[in-house]
Motif scaffolding. Sequence first.
Motif: not given
Lengths: 348, 260
Positions: A110-112, A115-116, A124, A126, A128
């Motif tokens: 998902d977006r998180d 971008t995490s 938490r 990700g 990125k």
Amino acid sequence: MAESVRSGGRSRRRSGEKSLDEREPLDLRPRGPQHAEITALAREAVDETGAEEPREPPIRLGAQTTLGERRRRTLGLAFHVLCAGAAMVGVLSLVVLLGQVLHDGLGQIDRDFLTSFASRIPERAGIKAALVGSLWMLALTAVIAFPLSVGAAIYLEEYAPKSWITTTIQTNIANLAGVPSIVYGILGLALFVRAMGLGRSLLSGALTLSLLILPVIILASQEAIRAVPDSIRQAAYGLGATRWQAVRLQVLPMALPGILTGTILALSRAVGETAPLIMIGALSFVAFTPQGPLDQFTVLPLQIFNWVSRPQEEFRQLAAGAILVLLAMLLAMNGVAIFLRNRYQRRH
Amino acid sequence: MATVHEIDTGGHAPALEARNLSVFYGEKQAVKDVSLVIPAHQVVALIGPSGCGKSTLLRCFNRMNDLVIGARIEGEVLFHGQNLYDSDVDPVEVRRRIGMVFQKPNPFPKSVYENAAFGPRIQGFKGDLDDLVEESLRAAALWDEVSDRLSESAYTLSGGQQQRLCIARTLAVKPEIVLMDEPASALDPIATQKIEDLIWELKERYTIVIVTHNMQQAARISDYAAFLYMGELIEYGPTDTIFTNPKEERTESYVTGRFG
């Protein structure tokens, strides 16, 4: 209808045929009676059309099957099945792999997730840093490897004299393509990280990966350049083109789709590489995005490696998500390569 | 030692002269000590059976053999008094002044316009390129057929049109001599006819050396004919003489179709 005409004519000709020795020398002068005869024959043949059943009954297949024949056929069938099975192994493993990864990973993306940064807490965490690192790595490697490889390929195909030196270079390039990637990692560590003092930077990694894929791109580019018809070079030289003009204006444009295809496939290999980057000491836990080529970095395969080596189930799922992103990247790159190749094939 | 074939050039200045020219491909000698004079503004046909060295000889005239690996050339080719094989001669310059048309039409995979414009472009032509392209296409008797499709790919043209485009492309460089290596051998009779007509017109402005397998073609279009056999120049002279009253028996056998 045509078949009947032909067979009628043939059987008639056969009955009147003489052996080679008996034949008279060819007389090509037109002869009236013969013409008339042929016409009559043809008319007769046409009259027969459709009136008769086929003269000989068709041979019934399988009527005379012997034991040897049956065995031969069984073997043929067995071989067919074996080969089909071999082909299936590849497809099945891809299906299983994709199914597994999709099952585990799809929920993660998902977006998180995109971008995490990585985190000790699975919820938490990700990709990125890894995604940005991979894109950096891809761009840097392309920038370094592409001109070097194409230059080498042009030299070998268009400039190099046919000498033992050229042959040696050529053989070694082919050999280099088969060197395990970890060996390149060791070279990268000694040369770029230590000797040149570039540290564990993106640049060191990109240089190492460039070396790794250099031979692949060179070989693909050579192939593409060789596929340009020689008549095109001749035409250019015949018009007073210098070697450079002939190469730049005619040969390279025609070879470019092939070169690009090879480059993209090689780059997709580089994007998936892990071992040499571990060797040169890329980090696996990075909570920042690199700002320049001299920054430290991580890439997707390393992030995946890091996650799957942890005991918690949540991290495995994170890894599956990252694998999906990586696979999507690779499939997209291969898609572009296939697209280019198809366009190339249509043009020639 | 082959004889030097002095011919009466009918007052035409020599455009090109080969002196004791030999070509070797590795160990094999493809052209043996050939000497001949190509008169300006004439059509000279090189004839002979396959493998007799006529194409090789033709390629010596603009140093295309330089591109063949393992080819070695001995002797001289004089062009305006200068040996093309002198060490200070740039083969690129030679090919700009002595153009070449090949056996199979080989247009670039680009538009008709770009094909004609390629030669001038690479030489940094500064004038009106559109004019030059039109002039060249007209000179190659192609303009009327392609004037409305200049931007189409050259591959959309017929074989004969492609070959005339290749001729136009060569003319656009404004050479003095045009070498043609069996320019019509891949074409049908009608396209061949057009190329032959064209050659006849071109000799007003260019010197043409043409290699051909086709005896009738050589007889139709050339002013002079050179018969080569096994790398040697057997006979060279006005085409009429070569075809009707040759001095050498081998020439006669060949032109009358007894071998080759």
